[in-house]
Write a protein that holds these residues in place. Structure first.
Motif: not given
Lengths: 249, 252
Positions: B191-203
């Motif tokens: 998508a043109g980003g990196s891990d630092s763009n992730i704000v939330q992960i739900n498992t």
């Protein structure tokens, strides 16, 4: 955006959402936080709901000090019962009478199932509550007229009371002028203006009065005004409520 | 949150006697907080799971259109129903509303407790004026997509598919959790980003005992505690083909 869950493992529906510098709680119920069961009484549901609100703001990394405005929705709407039930819990949770969020009580016969109360709230993480009272125009309940937090201002329902007499005048026109006048005073005291208002809600006894209310509102601001029909107290025919947001930083 | 808020308001039902907000509007974002099958005039909820889902989606469509948008602006749906059997009809009605495989919102259907009489609830996230782009890892099929819309990247529930074979990796929970996080990283890069763009992960796992292993994999994947996204770990329906599923919300 960050979703806030009350009981992550066992309740998948968020109770609140953190959106930038705001937290909005929209699914705070009276369910027992440990078992998710709804108790039978309004008293028990209300006590749980306030604890669930506390848990939600804390899960979002904030605290009760950051809560600005709370809305209580009741399936069975009776002012006396609600005041007798909510106010003791409220003053116990918010002990400092000079720093309380503002709240409103709303009828919501549409509440589903056995829910007797539903709570929504606005909080601003990292910002201290500045509770504002307007001289001679006060709610009888333990709430301020409005709360300024950082760049946000949350009003209570602005009473149509004349600050000169401390009483509601008779009739729609003077009441409308007093309610909007008190809203202006609140904005002034918060260092804000009508240009900062982002939403309004009009509580009115009769939809026939809406055009007049809308036209007075539009003379002040281009923010949307949503009407709700509501048996307001005593001789009052109209209240307005608003949220205002200034620039960040 | 943008520096200037042109819009910040609660969205109310069109019935002036209904008092509970349906959601929020913040500038071009709509976030629904209590959409269900309630009739817009009477507030009544009736019908079986298919009917309730159709009415709920109609309520979503009405709300989006009233805000000046279209279904093309819907970024994400989360359906909640009360039994595993109801997941399929919810999904089928959703696919009728979003029939284009190449262009539909991120979606998941979870099991939750709903008030008596209510068979389905839908939480939706909408970005008015923006359109979706579907993002896929080559070789990895996804029933519900990852999408980019505006500056958001939102996955549906992703799994531990091997990127070479498309199959769920062998090795059980630990291996699947690690691979799922790798796949989330691949998606945000595509998508043109990196891990630092992730704000939330739900498992998601079937039993609470999956939580420590998924958390450990998360902490290995995001080694710096100060830069980790928010993590929500849930126990919910997960297909028997796998041990764990994860979704992310990212802002470019």
């Amino acid at each position: 955006m960050q979703e806030i869950f009350a009981n992550q493992a066992h309740d998948p529906i968020p109770v609140a959402v953190k959106l930038g510098d705001l937290i909005h709680g929209a699914r705070v119920t009276g369910a027992d936080p440990a078992t998710s069961e709804l108790p039978d009484t309004l008293e028990a549901q209300s006590a749980n709901a306030l604890q669930n609100m506390k848990a939600a703001v804390e899960a979002a990394g904030a605290s009760l000090d950051n809560v600005g405005q709370v809305s209580f929705f009741f399936k069975n709407f009776s002012g006396a019962v609600m005041r007798d039930v909510i106010n003791p819990l409220w003053v116990e949770m918010f002990t400092d009478e000079d720093s309380r969020p503002t709240y409103k009580f709303m009828p919501a016969p549409e509440l589903p199932g056995d829910q007797q109360v539903h709570v929504e709230f606005w909080a601003v993480p990292g910002q201290k509550r500045n509770s504002i009272q307007i001289p001679n125009v006060a709610h009888t309940n333990p709430i301020p007229f409005g709360v300024k937090m950082g760049r946000y201002l949350f009003s209570s329902r602005c009473l149509p009371m004349d600050p000169a007499t401390g009483k509601n005048p008779e009739g729609l026109d003077p009441q409308l002028s007093c309610s909007l006048g008190n809203a202006s005073t609140l904005l002034d005291m918060a260092g804000m203006s009508w240009g900062d208002v982002t939403q309004g809600r009009a509580f009115l006894t009769d939809m026939a009065n809406l055009p007049k209310i809308e036209s007075a509102w539009k003379a002040k601001t281009s923010a949307p005004l949503a009407p709700v029909v509501y048996g307001v107290g005593g001789n009052a025919q109209v209240y307005v409520e608003f949220i205002a947001a200034g620039k960040a930083g | 949150m943008p520096a200037t808020l042109k819009r910040l308001n609660e969205v109310y039902p069109s019935d002036v006697k209904s008092t509970v907000p349906l959601g929020l509007r913040i500038n071009d974002m709509l976030y629904t907080t209590s959409l269900n099958a309630a009739d817009p005039v009477t507030g009544e909820i009736s019908g079986d799971i298919r009917e309730q889902t159709a009415k709920t989606l109609q309520n979503l469509k009405d709300m989006v259109e009233k805000a000046g948008g279209t279904l093309d602006n819907v970024a994400r749906g989360v359906g909640y129903c009360t039994t595993p059997d109801d997941r399929t009809p919810v999904d089928e009605v959703w696919m009728e509303m979003f029939p284009n495989e190449k262009d539909k919102p991120a979606m998941k259907v979870l099991l939750g407790e709903l008030p008596a009489g209510q068979l389905v609830r839908l939480d939706a996230l909408v970005l008015l004026g923006a359109k979706r782009t579907r993002i896929d890892i080559p070789n990895v099929s996804a029933h519900d997509p990852t999408i980019k819309i505006g500056n958001w990247v939102i996955t549906s529930r992703c799994h531990g598919n091997d990127q070479a074979t498309g199959q769920i990796v062998e090795g059980g929970l630990d291996a699947e959790a690690k691979q799922t996080l790798t796949n989330l990283s691949t998606l945000i890069k595509l998508a043109g980003g990196s891990d630092s763009n992730i704000v939330q992960i739900n498992t998601y796992g079937r039993e609470a005992d999956y939580i420590p292993a998924a958390k450990a994999a998360f902490e290995v994947h995001f080694p710096d505690p100060a830069k980790r996204p928010a993590l929500n770990q849930q126990v919910n329906f997960v297909s028997s083909r796998m041990q764990v599923a994860m979704e992310m919300f990212a802002v470019l």
